[in-house]
Write an enzyme that holds these catalytic residues in place. Structure first.
Site, mmCIF file in Angstrom:
data_model
loop_
_atom_site.group_PDB
_atom_site.id
_atom_site.type_symbol
_atom_site.label_atom_id
_atom_site.label_comp_id
_atom_site.label_asym_id
_atom_site.label_seq_id
_atom_site.Cartn_x
_atom_site.Cartn_y
_atom_site.Cartn_z
ATOM 1 N N CYS A 14 1.003 -1.250 0.012
ATOM 2 C CA CYS A 14 0.050 0.043 -0.124
ATOM 3 C C CYS A 14 0.866 1.330 0.110
ATOM 4 O O CYS A 14 2.131 1.243 -0.203
ATOM 5 C CB CYS A 14 -0.856 -0.171 1.174
ATOM 6 N N ARG A 20 -3.183 -0.644 5.415
ATOM 7 C CA ARG A 20 -3.900 -1.824 4.632
ATOM 8 C C ARG A 20 -2.976 -2.884 4.169
ATOM 9 O O ARG A 20 -3.219 -4.223 4.726
ATOM 10 C CB ARG A 20 -4.300 -1.251 3.356
ATOM 11 N N ASP A 119 -8.207 3.571 1.407
ATOM 12 C CA ASP A 119 -7.168 3.980 2.530
ATOM 13 C C ASP A 119 -8.021 4.672 3.656
ATOM 14 O O ASP A 119 -8.822 5.651 3.480
ATOM 15 C CB ASP A 119 -6.484 5.071 1.789
#
Length: 144
Positions: A14, A20, A119
């Site tokens: 990420c 994440r 996100d």
């Protein structure tokens, strides 16, 4: 007679390896067991641990991120992996640029149907929980 198959090597990426990808990596490692070797990384190197809200969301689902230490993705990490999973389209494109044409076929999105994992950075705790559930649900796509 042949020995056991080598574990499949998966890299989850990420933006910052802060929210994440640490969870994606942990879930894949926990569920995949000895069949996978999993690492996670980010495009930028800025933090020293996983985000506290993601750590809490992960814990609520039974995953432990307390030992996570973020790292920045490198061409060597991409080369190490059999499969590189990007959490969203901008990360995917950046990884393809880093990897070059020879390794680009190893790189794909974490979620199916061309979807991004949103996100949750800077958002309320409920967004981290929703993100964690989405990441957990997507893990089955990558485990044999």
């Amino acid at each position: 007679m042949t020995g056991p198959a080598a574990p499949r090597r998966i890299l989850v990426v990420c933006l910052g390896n802060y929210c994440r990808s640490p969870l994606g990596g942990r879930i894949l490692a926990d569920l995949g067991g000895t069949a996978v070797e999993v690492r996670s990384a980010g495009l930028i190197d800025r933090w020293t641990q996983a985000h506290p809200e993601m750590t809490a969301a992960a814990s609520a689902l039974g995953y432990d991120l307390t030992g996570h230490r973020p790292q920045q993705v490198t061409p060597e990490l991409i080369d190490w992996a059999d499969l590189v999973l990007a959490m969203d389209h901008p990360v995917l494109e950046h990884l393809r640029d880093i990897a070059g044409p020879d390794l680009a076929a190893r790189i794909r999105l974490y979620l199916d149907r061309d979807r991004d994992v949103p996100d949750p950075m800077g958002r309320p705790a409920a967004e981290f929980t929703a993100c964690a559930l989405l990441i957990e649900a997507g893990a089955a796509n990558h485990l044999r």
